[in-house]
Design a protein around this motif. Sequence first.
Motif, PDB file in Angstrom:
ATOM      1  N   UNK A 145       1.034  -1.488   0.097  1.00 56.22           N
ATOM      2  CA  UNK A 145       0.107   0.332  -0.265  1.00 56.22           C
ATOM      3  C   UNK A 145       0.405   1.244  -0.385  1.00 56.22           C
ATOM      4  N   UNK A 146       2.133   1.364   0.758  1.00 57.64           N
ATOM      5  CA  UNK A 146       2.741   2.477   0.691  1.00 57.64           C
ATOM      6  C   UNK A 146       3.535   2.839  -1.195  1.00 57.64           C
ATOM      7  N   UNK A 147       3.497   1.706  -1.819  1.00 61.39           N
ATOM      8  CA  UNK A 147       2.870   2.040  -2.872  1.00 61.39           C
ATOM      9  C   UNK A 147       1.900   2.950  -4.116  1.00 61.39           C
ATOM     10  N   UNK A 148       0.988   2.566  -3.310  1.00 64.24           N
ATOM     11  CA  UNK A 148       0.386   3.576  -4.169  1.00 64.24           C
ATOM     12  C   UNK A 148      -0.370   4.696  -4.484  1.00 64.24           C
ATOM     13  N   UNK A 149       0.305   5.406  -5.828  1.00 62.56           N
ATOM     14  CA  UNK A 149      -0.227   7.436  -5.519  1.00 62.56           C
ATOM     15  C   UNK A 149      -0.836   7.995  -4.701  1.00 62.56           C
ATOM     16  N   UNK A 150      -2.310   7.118  -4.576  1.00 66.47           N
ATOM     17  CA  UNK A 150      -3.165   8.789  -4.605  1.00 66.47           C
ATOM     18  C   UNK A 150      -3.293   8.159  -3.002  1.00 66.47           C
ATOM     19  N   UNK A 151      -3.175   9.855  -2.290  1.00 73.74           N
ATOM     20  CA  UNK A 151      -3.098  10.220  -1.057  1.00 73.74           C
ATOM     21  C   UNK A 151      -4.386  10.737  -0.599  1.00 73.74           C
ATOM     22  N   UNK A 152      -5.703  10.555  -1.158  1.00 71.49           N
ATOM     23  CA  UNK A 152      -6.919  11.106  -0.511  1.00 71.49           C
ATOM     24  C   UNK A 152      -8.398   9.673  -0.202  1.00 71.49           C
ATOM     25  N   UNK A 153      -9.200  10.315  -0.381  1.00 75.07           N
ATOM     26  CA  UNK A 153      -9.874   9.123  -0.221  1.00 75.07           C
ATOM     27  C   UNK A 153     -10.108   8.037  -0.630  1.00 75.07           C
ATOM     28  N   UNK A 154      -9.562   8.540  -2.176  1.00 74.01           N
ATOM     29  CA  UNK A 154      -9.377   7.411  -3.345  1.00 74.01           C
ATOM     30  C   UNK A 154      -8.312   6.676  -3.004  1.00 74.01           C
ATOM     31  N   UNK A 155      -7.830   6.937  -1.850  1.00 69.44           N
ATOM     32  CA  UNK A 155      -6.842   6.097  -2.016  1.00 69.44           C
ATOM     33  C   UNK A 155      -7.211   4.525  -0.743  1.00 69.44           C
ATOM     34  N   UNK A 156      -8.581   4.087  -0.560  1.00 67.04           N
ATOM     35  CA  UNK A 156      -8.715   3.389   0.254  1.00 67.04           C
ATOM     36  C   UNK A 156      -9.725   2.212  -1.270  1.00 67.04           C
ATOM     37  N   UNK A 157      -9.763   3.404  -2.491  1.00 64.93           N
ATOM     38  CA  UNK A 157     -10.915   2.130  -3.360  1.00 64.93           C
ATOM     39  C   UNK A 157      -9.371   1.974  -4.153  1.00 64.93           C
ATOM     40  N   UNK A 158      -8.383   2.526  -4.593  1.00 67.39           N
ATOM     41  CA  UNK A 158      -7.411   1.480  -4.359  1.00 67.39           C
ATOM     42  C   UNK A 158      -6.991   0.349  -4.334  1.00 67.39           C
ATOM     43  N   UNK A 159      -6.431   0.834  -2.358  1.00 64.22           N
ATOM     44  CA  UNK A 159      -6.216  -0.595  -1.533  1.00 64.22           C
ATOM     45  C   UNK A 159      -7.485  -1.771  -2.292  1.00 64.22           C
ATOM     46  N   UNK A 160      -8.181  -1.624  -2.583  1.00 69.05           N
ATOM     47  CA  UNK A 160      -9.600  -3.017  -3.043  1.00 69.05           C
ATOM     48  C   UNK A 160      -9.327  -2.923  -4.004  1.00 69.05           C
ATOM     49  N   UNK A 161      -8.776  -2.327  -5.040  1.00 70.44           N
ATOM     50  CA  UNK A 161      -8.141  -2.724  -6.514  1.00 70.44           C
ATOM     51  C   UNK A 161      -7.321  -3.681  -6.143  1.00 70.44           C
ATOM     52  N   UNK A 162      -6.206  -3.358  -5.415  1.00 66.77           N
ATOM     53  CA  UNK A 162      -4.856  -4.236  -5.167  1.00 66.77           C
ATOM     54  C   UNK A 162      -5.308  -5.058  -4.582  1.00 66.77           C
ATOM     55  N   UNK A 163      -5.829  -5.405  -3.663  1.00 64.28           N
ATOM     56  CA  UNK A 163      -6.546  -6.821  -2.786  1.00 64.28           C
ATOM     57  C   UNK A 163      -6.765  -7.399  -3.241  1.00 64.28           C
TER      58      UNK A 163
END
Length: 350
Positions: A169-187
């Motif tokens: 998750x430290x490699x995800x570029x997003x820093x705001x609320x969209x970070x949580x969506x990227x988290x789910x996509x990555x998982x």
Amino acid sequence: MIPIIIPAYEPDQRLIGLLKELSEYPYGPVILVNDGSGSAYEDIFKAAKNLLSEKAILLTHEVNRGKGRALKTAFQYILEHLPKATGAVTADSDGQHTKKSIMNVAEMMLHNQGDLILGVRTFDREDIPWKSRFGNRLTEKVFTYVAGVHISDTQTGLRGIPREFMKELLTISADRFEFETQMLLLASGQYKIQEIPIETIYDSKEDHQTHFNPLKDSMKIYAVLGKWFLRYTLASFSSSIVDLLLFTILCHFLRDQLTAYVAVATVMARIISAAYNYTVNYKIVFKSRENMGKAAWQYALLAVVQMGMSALLATGGVKLLPFIPEVVTKAIVDTILFFASYHIQKKYVF
């Protein structure tokens, strides 16, 4: 050890109320991240620190950097300073998550180490703000299609995150609320995702206080989902270019050698372009952890079925609607199959 992470931006007394409930949390410290709230909120954070005494870890951003950045700051701290932590529970500071719900997620982590745990809300009650109900249901449908995984509450802030996943998750570029969506996509496709029902709390049906901007932040979330699908589109487009280039080159060299040079060039170009498309989808688009051999034969089977369906539906369409040009009918059929193929590849192949 399973610490709790609470990112907070300009919090109010709801944060203090939550921390009072968590004063006897048994699985580790509470990591509170002050995301650039400013001097006006120093008293609240000081009270929060005093309330938990040695169980509190306060991390501070000098300026507001967003919820995603606050979570990553806490993940980095855990990875560097808490080697015994097997994961962490993230919770919001606005009073939506009770001690009972947080404990339920933590205890589920204890028995399912390595899984991503989501505390999911229900949105069918009358006291739920209509914006939250509509937004969640729409995002749920879009996310299910894009990710190939059904998640009941894509915007829940109550999550149990395993240690190994924090590193990714430290490699995800997003820093705001969209970070949580990227988290789910990555998982999705890489980690087992488990849901546990939690209490759904809103202090006001009409005007629940939150820093989430329904329009601005929702657009960012859908941009993340759109970008994910765009990778698939670009991979398919580049595959078509490879197919056409190879077909042109092969026709040039085989024209004087074979009578059926067009058929041979078509088959050879399609095999090579399909191998290219499979590799790009496996490694870049879906970042699959599926066995490469297993995914390859499933992909090949899907390609054969898709080709047969294209021929069958296009033929049927031309016969049923003879007044529509064949090329238009074929384009419509292949567009529908293109979207269907994405969902099948994401959910079953990769």
